[in-house]
Design an enzyme around this catalytic site. Sequence first.
Site, PDB file in Angstrom:
ATOM      1  N   HIS A  35      82.184  46.102  94.763  1.00 52.27           N
ATOM      2  CA  HIS A  35      81.280  46.889  95.587  1.00 52.27           C
ATOM      3  C   HIS A  35      81.572  46.612  97.051  1.00 52.27           C
ATOM      4  CE1 HIS A  35      78.167  48.582  92.744  1.00 52.27           C
ATOM      5  NE2 HIS A  35      79.005  47.930  91.955  1.00 52.27           N
ATOM      6  N   TYR A  47      68.804  50.281  97.477  1.00 50.06           N
ATOM      7  CA  TYR A  47      67.538  49.616  97.765  1.00 50.06           C
ATOM      8  C   TYR A  47      66.637  50.654  98.433  1.00 50.06           C
ATOM      9  CZ  TYR A  47      69.874  45.108  96.983  1.00 50.06           C
ATOM     10  OH  TYR A  47      70.545  44.043  96.432  1.00 50.06           O
ATOM     11  N   PRO A  78      64.439  38.274  94.542  1.00 50.78           N
ATOM     12  CA  PRO A  78      65.706  38.885  94.123  1.00 50.78           C
ATOM     13  C   PRO A  78      66.256  39.913  95.112  1.00 50.78           C
ATOM     14  CG  PRO A  78      63.876  39.740  92.819  1.00 50.78           C
ATOM     15  CD  PRO A  78      63.329  38.622  93.637  1.00 50.78           C
ATOM     16  N   LYS A  82      70.414  36.671  95.891  1.00 54.31           N
ATOM     17  CA  LYS A  82      70.850  35.355  96.339  1.00 54.31           C
ATOM     18  C   LYS A  82      70.638  34.229  95.321  1.00 54.31           C
ATOM     19  CE  LYS A  82      72.511  36.791  99.894  1.00 54.31           C
ATOM     20  NZ  LYS A  82      73.947  36.860  99.783  1.00 54.31           N
ATOM     21  N   TYR A  95      74.787  39.472 103.077  1.00 54.29           N
ATOM     22  CA  TYR A  95      74.830  39.980 101.712  1.00 54.29           C
ATOM     23  C   TYR A  95      76.048  39.473 100.966  1.00 54.29           C
ATOM     24  CZ  TYR A  95      73.564  43.243  97.979  1.00 54.29           C
ATOM     25  OH  TYR A  95      73.161  43.786  96.778  1.00 54.29           O
TER      26      TYR A  95
END
Length: 389
Positions: free
Chosen positions: A72, A200, A292, A296, A384
Amino acid sequence: MRTQVVIVGGGPSGLLLGQLLHLKGIETVILERKTRDYVLARIRAGILETGLVDMMREAGVAERMDKECFIHNGTCISYENELFAVDFHKLIGKNVVVYGQTEVTRDLYDARDAVGAKTIFEAEDVQIHDADRDAPYVTFTLDGAEQRIDCDFIAGCDGFHGISRKTIPDNVRTDYEKVFPFGWLGILSETPPVHDELIYANSSRGFALCSMRNEKLSRYYVQCELSDKVEDWSDEAFWDELKRRLPEAVADKLVTGPSIEKSIAPLRSFVSEPMRWGRLFLCGDAAHIVPPTGAKGLNTAASDVHYLKEGLVRYYKDKDSEGLDSYSEKALARIWKAERFSWSTTNMLHRFPDQSAFDLKMQRAEIESLHHNETAQTWFAQNYVGLPY
């Protein structure tokens, strides 16, 4: 029985530590309270940071991951009917991979079996003794008989509810915690993911996440009340609510189907300091929990494993204890940065029961800043994909 390092907990962090130490000639015994099948049945997240991917390769367990994982290069964020991408590869030249935590655990168990390293399952009533002295040992019950393992060091990889953190005296340990006033209702379905990247979603109805395990297995979440129960949510009700929280163009492409797993998880931030007491070292969920949001959990455990492995190798190779002496400080410095990222992202994307009209405007401004500001996106991407160890 005697070994050099007892690892309490047979999840991915304990297994990864054991494999890395084995490759350096350091003997370990892993104690796991449940059966192997039980551990492998747990459904967990599947986003692996760059650092964890590198550690899997260092541990010699990356072959299947490299073949089956999904790379990704970014992620997507939506608010109401807007959708934008944060391109990790363009911004910082890095990516993450999607490879289920269950598969990570399976690969590590297979590797441990292949080298004949000792793992003891169904070890009950595990107790840690004399961790603050030079000769620690661990006792446990197996098949009704008490057993004892003498060792040099103990790694507590036994999760939030395990014995390791509780072994550190209350007058030594300080716990920091924030409990969020909502949970995540998640389902697993044998349906194609709605998008190539994770989404998200912030909406007036609450947060949602579109994720995946592979090209035919999707993982979706919606923010829910802490008082909700799984049986309160039919599959139809879940899919209907998810669609309402996504941009129309995404919702229209969503393929629905029967859930094969459904659960509700509360959200909390938690850190326990210090992460070392004598010859006992805490790793992963035993020392810290993150929401979540931002993926992480497993990745922060991996950074602990990195620092502890380095310290133990240095100790056994050079009789140098500096790496062990600085373990807690180094691990916590990175952990708090990950906690900040997860906390910040959770606050940006969720609806809180006490939010005022001003709070909602500030939340919208923060999302729009991320949308239109490359510096903000770069910071997001760096966190991220994972900060350096």
